[in-house]
Design a protein around this motif. Structure first.
Motif, mmCIF file in Angstrom:
data_model
loop_
_atom_site.group_PDB
_atom_site.id
_atom_site.type_symbol
_atom_site.label_atom_id
_atom_site.label_comp_id
_atom_site.label_asym_id
_atom_site.label_seq_id
_atom_site.Cartn_x
_atom_site.Cartn_y
_atom_site.Cartn_z
ATOM 1 N N LEU A 65 58.760 3.790 33.878
ATOM 2 C CA LEU A 65 59.327 3.319 35.146
ATOM 3 C C LEU A 65 60.353 4.078 35.542
ATOM 4 N N ASN A 66 61.239 4.495 34.619
ATOM 5 C CA ASN A 66 62.276 5.456 35.438
ATOM 6 C C ASN A 66 61.621 6.642 36.125
ATOM 7 N N ARG A 67 60.885 7.455 35.508
ATOM 8 C CA ARG A 67 60.175 8.450 36.287
ATOM 9 C C ARG A 67 59.577 7.990 37.656
ATOM 10 N N LYS A 68 58.991 6.769 37.615
ATOM 11 C CA LYS A 68 58.364 6.297 38.865
ATOM 12 C C LYS A 68 59.336 6.042 39.880
ATOM 13 N N LEU A 69 60.583 5.524 39.567
ATOM 14 C CA LEU A 69 61.576 5.080 40.508
ATOM 15 C C LEU A 69 62.236 6.524 40.935
ATOM 16 N N ALA A 70 62.362 7.571 40.017
ATOM 17 C CA ALA A 70 62.815 8.888 40.444
ATOM 18 C C ALA A 70 61.979 9.142 41.407
ATOM 19 N N GLU A 71 60.643 9.425 41.275
ATOM 20 C CA GLU A 71 59.936 10.017 42.283
ATOM 21 C C GLU A 71 59.916 9.100 43.468
ATOM 22 N N LEU A 72 60.190 7.771 43.716
ATOM 23 C CA LEU A 72 60.334 6.974 44.916
ATOM 24 C C LEU A 72 61.420 7.395 45.397
ATOM 25 N N MET A 73 62.558 7.607 44.959
ATOM 26 C CA MET A 73 63.708 7.993 45.583
ATOM 27 C C MET A 73 63.843 9.438 46.211
ATOM 28 N N GLU A 74 62.970 10.336 45.338
ATOM 29 C CA GLU A 74 62.918 11.677 46.031
ATOM 30 C C GLU A 74 61.846 12.003 47.053
ATOM 31 N N ALA A 75 60.929 10.751 47.384
ATOM 32 C CA ALA A 75 59.861 10.941 48.516
ATOM 33 C C ALA A 75 60.632 10.874 49.713
ATOM 34 N N ALA A 76 60.123 11.742 50.691
ATOM 35 C CA ALA A 76 60.575 11.875 51.826
ATOM 36 C C ALA A 76 60.478 10.753 52.788
ATOM 37 N N ASP A 77 59.396 10.149 52.862
ATOM 38 C CA ASP A 77 58.722 8.812 53.582
ATOM 39 C C ASP A 77 58.384 7.668 52.463
ATOM 40 N N PRO A 78 58.748 6.605 53.149
ATOM 41 C CA PRO A 78 58.700 5.387 52.245
ATOM 42 C C PRO A 78 57.101 5.277 51.861
ATOM 43 N N GLN A 79 56.989 5.366 50.647
ATOM 44 C CA GLN A 79 55.485 4.982 50.214
ATOM 45 C C GLN A 79 55.132 3.265 50.147
ATOM 46 N N GLU A 80 53.935 3.270 50.121
ATOM 47 C CA GLU A 80 53.398 1.583 49.887
ATOM 48 C C GLU A 80 53.207 1.655 48.439
ATOM 49 N N ILE A 81 53.690 0.674 47.816
ATOM 50 C CA ILE A 81 53.637 0.382 46.257
ATOM 51 C C ILE A 81 53.291 -0.981 46.095
ATOM 52 N N THR A 82 52.754 -1.060 44.829
ATOM 53 C CA THR A 82 52.525 -2.275 44.169
ATOM 54 C C THR A 82 53.271 -2.404 43.009
ATOM 55 N N ILE A 83 54.351 -3.339 43.055
ATOM 56 C CA ILE A 83 55.458 -3.437 42.147
ATOM 57 C C ILE A 83 55.028 -5.216 41.583
ATOM 58 N N SER A 84 55.216 -5.239 40.386
ATOM 59 C CA SER A 84 55.223 -6.239 39.410
ATOM 60 C C SER A 84 56.856 -6.564 38.867
ATOM 61 N N TYR A 85 56.842 -7.574 39.038
ATOM 62 C CA TYR A 85 58.619 -7.913 38.578
ATOM 63 C C TYR A 85 58.548 -9.461 38.127
ATOM 64 N N PHE A 86 59.640 -9.661 37.399
ATOM 65 C CA PHE A 86 59.844 -11.129 36.734
ATOM 66 C C PHE A 86 61.101 -11.666 37.755
ATOM 67 N N LYS A 87 60.684 -13.055 38.324
ATOM 68 C CA LYS A 87 61.671 -13.483 39.050
ATOM 69 C C LYS A 87 61.984 -14.954 38.309
ATOM 70 N N PRO A 88 63.427 -14.929 37.861
ATOM 71 C CA PRO A 88 63.892 -16.150 36.931
ATOM 72 C C PRO A 88 63.821 -17.394 38.005
ATOM 73 N N ASP A 89 63.444 -18.581 37.283
ATOM 74 C CA ASP A 89 63.498 -19.742 37.754
ATOM 75 C C ASP A 89 64.879 -20.325 37.971
ATOM 76 N N ARG A 90 64.958 -20.702 38.913
ATOM 77 C CA ARG A 90 66.563 -21.412 39.558
ATOM 78 C C ARG A 90 66.761 -22.638 38.767
ATOM 79 N N ARG A 91 65.662 -23.436 38.165
ATOM 80 C CA ARG A 91 65.762 -24.829 37.569
ATOM 81 C C ARG A 91 66.031 -24.907 35.973
#
Length: 136
Positions: A65-91
């Motif tokens: 994931l760190n390598r992928k984030l570094a690639e995204l930061m170095e990219a000249a134009d915004p790329q379309e990505i599919t990202i999976s993440y955890f969203k904590p519940d508020r309740r």
């Protein structure tokens, strides 16, 4: 004592001069069940709602994931990505895993978040997978 009510059985029904006759709906409402515990159903529904626990990623997955984030930061134009993440519940404890496809607007390393074009803000620590067009 045996009474057959013969003395009153044929008398006319009393009609009040002061009070109007109750409608059938109002009469039925008297016998309808009532919620003795207000909000009880909502509490039961909330308790029954399932949440996932956040998984701890392995060291290999964190490096990837760190390598992928570094690639995204170095990219000249915004790329379309599919990202999976955890969203904590508020309740309650836990949360849910969400998969989102879109373009990265900004990666803020100070705040440690990714800002997507649609306004979604994703904490870097909650990301579990990133797939870009290059990976497909």
């Amino acid at each position: 004592m045996t009474e057959d009510y013969s003395d009153i059985i044929n008398l006319p029904h009393h009609v009040s001069r002061n009070h109007p006759r109750m409608t059938m709906m109002a009469r039925a409402a008297q016998f309808a069940p009532f919620a003795a515990l207000t909000g009880y159903d909502a509490v039961i529904d909330e308790t029954a709602r399932l949440t996932d626990k956040q998984v701890e990623l392995e060291e290999y997955d964190n490096e990837r994931l760190n390598r992928k984030l570094a690639e995204l930061m170095e990219a000249a134009d915004p790329q379309e990505i599919t990202i999976s993440y955890f969203k904590p519940d508020r309740r309650k404890s836990g949360g849910s895993y969400i998969t989102l496809t879109g373009r990265v607007k900004k990666i803020d390393t100070y705040e440690r978040v990714i800002c997507m074009d649609d306004g979604t803000i994703i904490p870097l620590g909650n990301i579990v997978d990133i797939v870009s067009d290059d990976d497909k």
